[in-house]
Write a protein that holds these residues in place. Structure first.
Motif, mmCIF file in Angstrom:
data_model
loop_
_atom_site.group_PDB
_atom_site.id
_atom_site.type_symbol
_atom_site.label_atom_id
_atom_site.label_comp_id
_atom_site.label_asym_id
_atom_site.label_seq_id
_atom_site.Cartn_x
_atom_site.Cartn_y
_atom_site.Cartn_z
ATOM 1 N N VAL A 48 0.847 -1.198 0.000
ATOM 2 C CA VAL A 48 0.000 0.000 0.000
ATOM 3 C C VAL A 48 0.881 1.247 0.000
ATOM 4 O O VAL A 48 0.596 2.231 -0.688
ATOM 5 C CB VAL A 48 -0.937 -0.009 1.236
ATOM 6 N N GLU A 49 1.981 1.184 0.762
ATOM 7 C CA GLU A 49 2.894 2.329 0.816
ATOM 8 C C GLU A 49 3.504 2.621 -0.552
ATOM 9 O O GLU A 49 3.702 3.772 -0.927
ATOM 10 C CB GLU A 49 4.010 2.081 1.843
ATOM 11 N N ARG A 75 0.984 4.395 -2.606
ATOM 12 C CA ARG A 75 0.899 5.793 -2.158
ATOM 13 C C ARG A 75 2.083 6.594 -2.674
ATOM 14 O O ARG A 75 1.943 7.735 -3.104
ATOM 15 C CB ARG A 75 0.865 5.830 -0.636
ATOM 16 N N ARG A 76 3.261 5.980 -2.649
ATOM 17 C CA ARG A 76 4.464 6.655 -3.149
ATOM 18 C C ARG A 76 4.320 6.973 -4.627
ATOM 19 O O ARG A 76 4.718 8.043 -5.097
ATOM 20 C CB ARG A 76 5.705 5.798 -2.901
ATOM 21 N N GLN A 107 1.542 7.607 -6.191
ATOM 22 C CA GLN A 107 0.627 8.752 -6.276
ATOM 23 C C GLN A 107 1.377 10.058 -5.977
ATOM 24 O O GLN A 107 1.222 11.051 -6.687
ATOM 25 C CB GLN A 107 -0.520 8.577 -5.283
ATOM 26 N N ILE A 108 2.200 10.042 -4.950
ATOM 27 C CA ILE A 108 2.943 11.251 -4.576
ATOM 28 C C ILE A 108 3.991 11.580 -5.626
ATOM 29 O O ILE A 108 4.233 12.740 -5.943
ATOM 30 C CB ILE A 108 3.542 11.096 -3.170
ATOM 31 N N THR A 147 5.550 7.111 9.164
ATOM 32 C CA THR A 147 5.051 6.782 7.833
ATOM 33 C C THR A 147 6.145 6.010 7.109
ATOM 34 O O THR A 147 7.271 6.484 6.988
ATOM 35 C CB THR A 147 4.695 8.056 7.044
ATOM 36 N N MET A 176 7.830 4.157 3.806
ATOM 37 C CA MET A 176 7.895 4.155 2.348
ATOM 38 C C MET A 176 8.865 3.052 1.930
ATOM 39 O O MET A 176 9.961 2.948 2.482
ATOM 40 C CB MET A 176 8.408 5.499 1.811
ATOM 41 N N ALA A 185 -1.242 15.675 0.575
ATOM 42 C CA ALA A 185 -0.699 14.338 0.298
ATOM 43 C C ALA A 185 0.792 14.289 0.607
ATOM 44 O O ALA A 185 1.288 13.312 1.173
ATOM 45 C CB ALA A 185 -0.950 13.968 -1.155
ATOM 46 N N ILE A 197 4.287 12.515 4.130
ATOM 47 C CA ILE A 197 5.523 11.787 3.850
ATOM 48 C C ILE A 197 6.573 12.017 4.920
ATOM 49 O O ILE A 197 7.256 11.111 5.349
ATOM 50 C CB ILE A 197 6.068 12.200 2.465
#
Length: 196
Positions: free
Chosen positions: A6-7, A10-11, A13-14, A125, A127, A186, A190
């Motif tokens: 999931v991370e 998300r990475r 997306q960022i 968080t 990553m 967002a 991070i």
């Protein structure tokens, strides 16, 4: 092969947000070479890394640590953390390797290896950065460089978005400011940008 976390989603997306915000100003770190020397009696590693920021001139960072990753991470943080203070909030969380013997040729020592490095921030968080290759050192070094590139581009995007939000509000364009606020929200997850 390890599944995408999931991370990692998300990475991704960022990463898209930073590419959109920074466009051609996005920093890319390109490794030229790495030299290392291990001192078994001291249990330390000296590393010297030559790299470029984009097409810029070759830079060199040298450092000592307890293993390749510690030495490299310590040296690169020393090089970049004054200019990008949010990097001071990043630390290693986990490190894993996984060989793929299906691609070996002879003894199996030439098997492709996947390196997974997880970093965490002051808010816990996580990553994850993965790299594959025939060289454990190369895959590991590329993982550290990918992480630093990502975190640096996040901080640069944060600074630019903060400016764009203030500029849009000063023009009475709350609609435009709100678009930037959703993007900066967002990125804020991070790492901490208190010192920025």
């Amino acid at each position: 092969m390890l599944r995408r976390t999931v991370e990692e989603a998300r990475r991704t997306q960022i990463y898209q947000i930073t590419k959109e915000v920074l466009a051609e100003e996005c920093l890319s770190l390109n490794i030229e070479s790495v030299s290392l020397q291990e001192d078994f009696s001291k249990d330390t590693t000296e590393i010297s890394c030559r790299f470029r920021e984009g097409d810029g001139p070759v830079k060199e960072v040298s450092a000592e640590g307890y293993g390749v990753l510690d030495a490299l991470f310590t040296g690169m943080l020393g090089h970049y953390s004054e200019k990008f203070p949010s990097l001071k909030n990043i630390s290693f969380e986990a490190f894993n390797t996984r060989p793929d013997f299906s691609k070996r040729r002879a003894s199996g020592a030439d098997a492709e290896i996947e390196v997974s490095i997880q970093f965490t921030n002051s808010s816990n968080t996580v990553m994850t950065f993965r790299n594959k290759g025939n060289s454990f050192v190369k895959a590991s070094v590329e993982g550290v460089f990918n992480a630093l590139e990502f975190y640096i581009n996040c901080e640069r995007s944060f600074k630019k978005l903060k400016f764009l939000i203030e500029e849009a509000r000063s023009r009475g364009r709350s609609d435009v400011a709100q678009k930037y606020v959703s993007k900066i929200s967002a990125i804020v997850g991070i790492t901490s940008y208190e010192e920025v």
